[in-house]
Design a protein around this motif. Structure first.
Motif, PDB file in Angstrom:
ATOM      1  N   LEU A  20      22.879  26.603  -2.528  1.00 46.28           N
ATOM      2  CA  LEU A  20      24.255  25.790  -2.465  1.00 46.28           C
ATOM      3  C   LEU A  20      25.281  26.047  -1.589  1.00 46.28           C
ATOM      4  O   LEU A  20      25.965  25.512  -1.019  1.00 46.28           O
ATOM      5  N   THR A  21      25.288  27.484  -1.046  1.00 44.61           N
ATOM      6  CA  THR A  21      26.182  28.014  -0.017  1.00 44.61           C
ATOM      7  C   THR A  21      25.987  27.571   1.223  1.00 44.61           C
ATOM      8  O   THR A  21      26.903  27.795   2.136  1.00 44.61           O
ATOM      9  N   ILE A  22      24.403  27.388   1.501  1.00 47.64           N
ATOM     10  CA  ILE A  22      24.075  27.006   2.869  1.00 47.64           C
ATOM     11  C   ILE A  22      24.489  25.560   3.229  1.00 47.64           C
ATOM     12  O   ILE A  22      24.500  24.572   2.688  1.00 47.64           O
ATOM     13  N   GLU A  26      27.458  19.705  11.518  1.00 45.41           N
ATOM     14  CA  GLU A  26      26.992  18.531  12.194  1.00 45.41           C
ATOM     15  C   GLU A  26      27.485  18.508  13.668  1.00 45.41           C
ATOM     16  O   GLU A  26      27.001  17.966  14.424  1.00 45.41           O
ATOM     17  N   GLU A  27      28.803  18.949  13.925  1.00 39.36           N
ATOM     18  CA  GLU A  27      29.261  18.877  15.334  1.00 39.36           C
ATOM     19  C   GLU A  27      28.448  19.939  16.272  1.00 39.36           C
ATOM     20  O   GLU A  27      28.236  19.495  17.470  1.00 39.36           O
ATOM     21  N   ILE A  28      27.735  20.861  15.835  1.00 43.49           N
ATOM     22  CA  ILE A  28      27.115  21.971  16.469  1.00 43.49           C
ATOM     23  C   ILE A  28      25.764  22.025  16.446  1.00 43.49           C
ATOM     24  O   ILE A  28      25.088  22.976  16.871  1.00 43.49           O
ATOM     25  N   PHE A  29      25.222  21.177  15.362  1.00 43.54           N
ATOM     26  CA  PHE A  29      23.934  20.920  14.886  1.00 43.54           C
ATOM     27  C   PHE A  29      23.350  22.304  14.457  1.00 43.54           C
ATOM     28  O   PHE A  29      22.437  22.810  15.060  1.00 43.54           O
ATOM     29  N   CYS A  30      23.981  23.030  13.571  1.00 49.58           N
ATOM     30  CA  CYS A  30      23.430  24.173  13.039  1.00 49.58           C
ATOM     31  C   CYS A  30      23.584  24.426  11.584  1.00 49.58           C
ATOM     32  O   CYS A  30      24.344  23.536  10.945  1.00 49.58           O
ATOM     33  N   LYS A  31      23.092  25.345  11.096  1.00 52.51           N
ATOM     34  CA  LYS A  31      23.287  25.845   9.529  1.00 52.51           C
ATOM     35  C   LYS A  31      24.028  27.156   9.526  1.00 52.51           C
ATOM     36  O   LYS A  31      24.193  27.810  10.657  1.00 52.51           O
ATOM     37  N   ILE A  32      24.777  27.243   8.373  1.00 56.94           N
ATOM     38  CA  ILE A  32      25.877  28.236   8.229  1.00 56.94           C
ATOM     39  C   ILE A  32      25.206  28.765   6.910  1.00 56.94           C
ATOM     40  O   ILE A  32      25.134  28.387   5.869  1.00 56.94           O
ATOM     41  N   ILE A  33      24.683  30.289   6.998  1.00 56.39           N
ATOM     42  CA  ILE A  33      24.477  30.947   6.054  1.00 56.39           C
ATOM     43  C   ILE A  33      25.289  32.355   5.984  1.00 56.39           C
ATOM     44  O   ILE A  33      25.373  33.071   6.713  1.00 56.39           O
ATOM     45  N   PHE A  37      26.229  31.618  11.815  1.00 56.86           N
ATOM     46  CA  PHE A  37      25.852  30.174  12.200  1.00 56.86           C
ATOM     47  C   PHE A  37      24.348  30.466  12.669  1.00 56.86           C
ATOM     48  O   PHE A  37      24.012  31.598  13.598  1.00 56.86           O
ATOM     49  N   ILE A  38      23.276  29.805  12.268  1.00 61.79           N
ATOM     50  CA  ILE A  38      21.936  29.792  12.570  1.00 61.79           C
ATOM     51  C   ILE A  38      21.680  28.319  13.188  1.00 61.79           C
ATOM     52  O   ILE A  38      21.611  27.472  12.616  1.00 61.79           O
ATOM     53  N   TYR A  39      21.239  28.457  14.303  1.00 62.33           N
ATOM     54  CA  TYR A  39      21.108  27.325  15.384  1.00 62.33           C
ATOM     55  C   TYR A  39      19.804  26.554  15.303  1.00 62.33           C
ATOM     56  O   TYR A  39      18.953  26.154  16.173  1.00 62.33           O
ATOM     57  N   GLY A  40      19.156  26.564  14.137  1.00 63.84           N
ATOM     58  CA  GLY A  40      18.137  25.604  13.771  1.00 63.84           C
ATOM     59  C   GLY A  40      16.760  25.918  14.110  1.00 63.84           C
ATOM     60  O   GLY A  40      15.501  25.209  14.240  1.00 63.84           O
ATOM     61  N   SER A  41      16.621  27.279  14.645  1.00 62.04           N
ATOM     62  CA  SER A  41      15.502  27.768  14.920  1.00 62.04           C
ATOM     63  C   SER A  41      14.756  28.808  14.062  1.00 62.04           C
ATOM     64  O   SER A  41      15.441  29.491  13.276  1.00 62.04           O
ATOM     65  N   VAL A  42      13.454  28.618  14.010  1.00 56.82           N
ATOM     66  CA  VAL A  42      12.611  29.582  13.091  1.00 56.82           C
ATOM     67  C   VAL A  42      12.904  31.109  13.512  1.00 56.82           C
ATOM     68  O   VAL A  42      13.114  31.964  12.626  1.00 56.82           O
ATOM     69  N   CYS A  43      13.007  31.370  14.789  1.00 59.55           N
ATOM     70  CA  CYS A  43      13.369  32.683  15.233  1.00 59.55           C
ATOM     71  C   CYS A  43      14.507  33.085  14.726  1.00 59.55           C
ATOM     72  O   CYS A  43      14.854  34.297  14.242  1.00 59.55           O
TER      73      CYS A  43
END
Length: 57
Positions: A20-22, A26-33, A37-43
């Motif tokens: 629930l904290t993740i 949407e402005e920079i298209f990333c997840k925050i964990i 900032f994690i920019y959506g790549s598996v790597c």
């Protein structure tokens, strides 16, 4: 301890709270964990999982 090890050892309740904290930025298209900032790549997710835990959150 890595983030992967910490997540793997969580109880069901801790895991639910962690998920629930993740959040999305949407402005920079990333997840925050945990504030990172994690920019959506598996790597990048793998790098986060393999990195050392930096806090007790």
């Amino acid at each position: 301890m890595t983030n992967y090890e910490r997540v793997k050892n969580m109880s069901v309740e801790e895991m639910a709270n962690f998920i629930l904290t993740i959040s999305d930025d949407e402005e920079i298209f990333c997840k925050i964990i945990n504030g990172k900032f994690i920019y959506g790549s598996v790597c990048e997710v793998m790098q986060w999982l393999e990195s050392e835990v930096t806090d007790n959150a």
